[in-house]
Design a protein around this motif. Sequence first.
Motif: not given
Length: 254
Positions: A181-188, A192-194, A250-253
């Motif tokens: 299964r692929e990881s649900l966590c994704k780094q911004v 995108e942060r700026q 920053i990481y998002i799910y």
Amino acid sequence: MSLVEISQHDEVIYSILDKPPPEPPKTPRYESKLERELKERKIPQLRLTFGYAETPLKTPDKFLRKGEGIGQPRKKSDHKCVVSSNLPPVPERPPPGKKPEKPKINFKVVNIKKAIKTKGKPVEPRLVDTRDGHIKKIKGSGEVPEYCLRPDFGKMPAYLVKRNRRIQRELEKIKHAEENRESLCKQVSEEERQKLLEDLKHNWQLMQKAFLQLPMLTDTIPKILKKTKMEQELRQLEKDIALIESNPFIYIYD
């Protein structure tokens, strides 16, 4: 005092009274000339009745003959049989031949051979348990162990084996799906942060401008509620801006 005796007289009291005036004559009723002509030209018809009181019987010589009854109507068909002179000839009948002779079988010999090869019926083991000769079958009586000598004794039934295999396959599929299964966590990303930080600051500036334009005197409940709400939104924007500026990663799910 004198008495008048009248024995004969023709005097009527109704002739003395005044008679009622005579009724005026009625006007003649309208009668169509066409109706009179139709009545004159009408052909006399026989009067219809309910029929005979009793149905008259036919004489014996008027019985129902063949072909006189009510039959089924024949169905009309458009098919026409076209007869031509080019019909194939009728096949000739084959010449009579001799019937094949059946092989002669000696059933006596056949039965003797079958009887010689037939095996005798095995004698079923029995048990005599009384002096009077009471016979009891050993099979199923419990005197001899049978169930423990069966070939499938102590083995798992086939339906349980199939069910365990099916459960094992399902568990393996679930384990394989969890491992791949692929990881649900994704780094911004930094762009995108700026962009997010700029949008938050822009919203804060617009909110700050609207807050400064509020009246200084808050003497009504709507003014107080509006000012309180805007202060809460400004504080939340400031917290979000400080959080993003202090965290470069920053990481998002999903």
